[in-house]
Scaffold this motif. Sequence first.
Motif, PDB file in Angstrom:
ATOM      1  N   LEU A   9      19.953  47.072  88.106  1.00 18.45           N
ATOM      2  CA  LEU A   9      19.645  45.636  87.315  1.00 18.45           C
ATOM      3  C   LEU A   9      19.730  46.351  86.311  1.00 18.45           C
ATOM      4  CD1 LEU A   9      20.136  42.830  87.171  1.00 18.45           C
ATOM      5  CD2 LEU A   9      17.601  42.441  88.104  1.00 18.45           C
ATOM      6  N   ALA A  10      18.643  47.194  86.284  1.00 23.47           N
ATOM      7  CA  ALA A  10      17.713  48.080  84.840  1.00 23.47           C
ATOM      8  C   ALA A  10      19.374  48.554  84.119  1.00 23.47           C
ATOM      9  CB  ALA A  10      16.805  49.032  84.983  1.00 23.47           C
ATOM     10  N   VAL A  11      19.771  49.286  85.034  1.00 23.06           N
ATOM     11  CA  VAL A  11      21.223  49.623  84.096  1.00 23.06           C
ATOM     12  C   VAL A  11      22.019  48.994  83.359  1.00 23.06           C
ATOM     13  CG1 VAL A  11      22.701  51.438  84.590  1.00 23.06           C
ATOM     14  CG2 VAL A  11      21.231  52.093  85.500  1.00 23.06           C
ATOM     15  N   ALA A  12      21.957  47.575  83.801  1.00 16.98           N
ATOM     16  CA  ALA A  12      23.141  46.300  83.310  1.00 16.98           C
ATOM     17  C   ALA A  12      22.020  46.056  82.140  1.00 16.98           C
ATOM     18  CB  ALA A  12      23.325  45.118  84.902  1.00 16.98           C
ATOM     19  N   ALA A  13      20.434  45.983  82.268  1.00  9.72           N
ATOM     20  CA  ALA A  13      20.205  45.161  80.990  1.00  9.72           C
ATOM     21  C   ALA A  13      19.841  46.791  80.251  1.00  9.72           C
ATOM     22  CB  ALA A  13      18.765  44.997  81.196  1.00  9.72           C
ATOM     23  N   VAL A  14      19.920  47.348  79.903  1.00  8.41           N
ATOM     24  CA  VAL A  14      19.742  48.697  79.261  1.00  8.41           C
ATOM     25  C   VAL A  14      21.261  48.854  78.803  1.00  8.41           C
ATOM     26  CG1 VAL A  14      18.859  50.853  78.313  1.00  8.41           C
ATOM     27  CG2 VAL A  14      17.942  48.845  79.854  1.00  8.41           C
ATOM     28  N   GLY A  15      22.353  48.763  79.074  1.00 11.44           N
ATOM     29  CA  GLY A  15      23.389  49.548  79.552  1.00 11.44           C
ATOM     30  C   GLY A  15      23.479  50.705  79.805  1.00 11.44           C
ATOM     31  N   PRO A  16      24.839  51.287  80.085  1.00 12.88           N
ATOM     32  CA  PRO A  16      24.634  52.723  80.784  1.00 12.88           C
ATOM     33  C   PRO A  16      24.320  53.593  79.792  1.00 12.88           C
ATOM     34  CG  PRO A  16      27.219  51.720  79.956  1.00 12.88           C
ATOM     35  CD  PRO A  16      25.785  50.541  79.489  1.00 12.88           C
ATOM     36  N   GLY A  17      23.983  53.256  78.272  1.00 16.31           N
ATOM     37  CA  GLY A  17      24.181  54.680  77.706  1.00 16.31           C
ATOM     38  C   GLY A  17      25.775  55.124  76.734  1.00 16.31           C
ATOM     39  N   ARG A  18      25.151  56.505  76.075  1.00 17.34           N
ATOM     40  CA  ARG A  18      26.533  56.788  75.171  1.00 17.34           C
ATOM     41  C   ARG A  18      27.025  57.932  76.252  1.00 17.34           C
ATOM     42  NH1 ARG A  18      24.455  59.602  69.810  1.00 17.34           N
ATOM     43  NH2 ARG A  18      22.796  57.022  68.736  1.00 17.34           N
ATOM     44  N   LEU A  19      26.126  58.316  77.477  1.00 19.37           N
ATOM     45  CA  LEU A  19      27.360  58.920  78.233  1.00 19.37           C
ATOM     46  C   LEU A  19      28.372  58.566  78.795  1.00 19.37           C
ATOM     47  CD1 LEU A  19      24.891  61.742  78.272  1.00 19.37           C
ATOM     48  CD2 LEU A  19      26.843  61.587  76.540  1.00 19.37           C
ATOM     49  N   SER A  20      29.019  57.672  79.031  1.00 18.32           N
ATOM     50  CA  SER A  20      29.205  56.971  79.695  1.00 18.32           C
ATOM     51  C   SER A  20      30.634  55.578  78.907  1.00 18.32           C
ATOM     52  CB  SER A  20      28.649  55.278  79.522  1.00 18.32           C
ATOM     53  OG  SER A  20      28.712  54.453  78.654  1.00 18.32           O
ATOM     54  N   LEU A  21      31.881  55.712  80.061  1.00 19.44           N
ATOM     55  CA  LEU A  21      32.959  55.566  79.914  1.00 19.44           C
ATOM     56  C   LEU A  21      32.708  53.802  79.352  1.00 19.44           C
ATOM     57  CD1 LEU A  21      35.043  56.787  82.976  1.00 19.44           C
ATOM     58  CD2 LEU A  21      34.733  57.644  80.750  1.00 19.44           C
ATOM     59  N   ASP A  22      31.819  53.153  79.342  1.00 21.76           N
ATOM     60  CA  ASP A  22      32.006  51.529  79.046  1.00 21.76           C
ATOM     61  C   ASP A  22      31.021  51.742  77.646  1.00 21.76           C
ATOM     62  OD1 ASP A  22      32.537  49.988  81.059  1.00 21.76           O
ATOM     63  OD2 ASP A  22      30.923  49.660  82.103  1.00 21.76           O
ATOM     64  N   ARG A  23      31.447  52.940  77.152  1.00 19.97           N
ATOM     65  CA  ARG A  23      30.925  52.640  75.476  1.00 19.97           C
ATOM     66  C   ARG A  23      31.104  52.509  74.683  1.00 19.97           C
ATOM     67  NH1 ARG A  23      29.790  58.163  71.386  1.00 19.97           N
ATOM     68  NH2 ARG A  23      28.070  56.854  70.267  1.00 19.97           N
ATOM     69  N   PRO A  24      32.574  51.924  75.037  1.00 18.19           N
ATOM     70  CA  PRO A  24      33.468  51.129  72.943  1.00 18.19           C
ATOM     71  C   PRO A  24      33.523  49.816  73.329  1.00 18.19           C
ATOM     72  CG  PRO A  24      34.707  52.543  74.314  1.00 18.19           C
ATOM     73  CD  PRO A  24      33.195  53.156  75.229  1.00 18.19           C
ATOM     74  N   PHE A  25      33.215  49.486  74.467  1.00 20.58           N
ATOM     75  CA  PHE A  25      33.339  48.113  75.038  1.00 20.58           C
ATOM     76  C   PHE A  25      31.456  47.416  74.948  1.00 20.58           C
ATOM     77  CE2 PHE A  25      36.227  50.465  78.066  1.00 20.58           C
ATOM     78  CZ  PHE A  25      36.948  49.735  77.372  1.00 20.58           C
TER      79      PHE A  25
ATOM     80  N   TRP B 186      30.417  45.124  76.663  1.00 25.24           N
ATOM     81  CA  TRP B 186      29.077  45.285  77.901  1.00 25.24           C
ATOM     82  C   TRP B 186      28.645  46.584  78.401  1.00 25.24           C
ATOM     83  CZ3 TRP B 186      34.676  44.671  78.556  1.00 25.24           C
ATOM     84  CH2 TRP B 186      35.120  45.474  78.952  1.00 25.24           C
ATOM     85  N   GLY B 187      29.576  47.766  77.148  1.00 26.64           N
ATOM     86  CA  GLY B 187      28.548  48.850  77.251  1.00 26.64           C
ATOM     87  C   GLY B 187      27.081  49.252  75.999  1.00 26.64           C
ATOM     88  N   LYS B 188      26.959  47.926  76.387  1.00 26.94           N
ATOM     89  CA  LYS B 188      25.272  48.140  75.057  1.00 26.94           C
ATOM     90  C   LYS B 188      24.117  47.878  75.896  1.00 26.94           C
ATOM     91  CE  LYS B 188      27.986  48.854  71.530  1.00 26.94           C
ATOM     92  NZ  LYS B 188      28.555  49.267  71.437  1.00 26.94           N
ATOM     93  N   GLY B 189      24.920  46.593  77.407  1.00 26.45           N
ATOM     94  CA  GLY B 189      23.500  46.172  78.081  1.00 26.45           C
ATOM     95  C   GLY B 189      22.832  44.625  77.353  1.00 26.45           C
ATOM     96  N   GLY B 190      22.403  43.946  78.027  1.00 24.67           N
ATOM     97  CA  GLY B 190      21.866  43.602  77.754  1.00 24.67           C
ATOM     98  C   GLY B 190      21.636  41.919  77.985  1.00 24.67           C
ATOM     99  N   TRP B 191      20.976  40.712  77.775  1.00 24.64           N
ATOM    100  CA  TRP B 191      20.555  40.034  78.695  1.00 24.64           C
ATOM    101  C   TRP B 191      21.524  39.046  79.047  1.00 24.64           C
ATOM    102  CZ3 TRP B 191      15.902  39.065  80.185  1.00 24.64           C
ATOM    103  CH2 TRP B 191      15.276  39.725  79.513  1.00 24.64           C
ATOM    104  N   LYS B 192      22.787  38.987  78.562  1.00 26.31           N
ATOM    105  CA  LYS B 192      23.807  38.203  79.563  1.00 26.31           C
ATOM    106  C   LYS B 192      24.659  39.233  80.250  1.00 26.31           C
ATOM    107  CE  LYS B 192      28.485  37.049  77.570  1.00 26.31           C
ATOM    108  NZ  LYS B 192      29.021  36.927  76.554  1.00 26.31           N
TER     109      LYS B 192
END
Length: 183
Positions: free
Chosen positions: A140-156, A158-164
Amino acid sequence: MLHIAERLRAAPDSGARAPTRSAVTAADCGLLLLRITVGLVMAGHGCQKLFGIFGGNGLTATGKGFEALGYHPGTLFAVLGGLSEFLGGLGLALGLFTPLAAAALIAVMINAMVTVTAAHGLWAMHGGLEYTMCIAAVALAVAAVGPGRLSLDRPFRWGKGGWKEAGVALGLAGVGSAIVLSL
């Protein structure tokens, strides 16, 4: 006159530049270490259920164990649990579809807490929910914070994390757990 108006609209060039962040920070590396460690451990745990590797019992024995816990048919629920751990763990480790990966891991951990570990108290040495609770909290914390710069989600987005993103992970996990526990 036009030249003066254009200069007034343009941002002033103060000569001072905003400080730039380094390419990779300690926080980026720390988040990567957390994701890889928890993600790969969970993927391995799923492999134990699905394939019987890493000291696991495999699908047939795991299915029997699930039936003893009240999941019928046990093999189907063993596949669901194993795939959730395997794919959720890989997704977390890679930082790929992070809210969905987190949801898969949280859902499995909620089911484990409800059916097995909560009855034994907090501490894992007594079979308690310490381990399952920590895995769910990390996901849950990783979903909230986001996976970080070193991730495959970075360009998307949802790759930034957040409340949503945290809400999606927790909401999907809750709905999935409720459905499985009600069957």
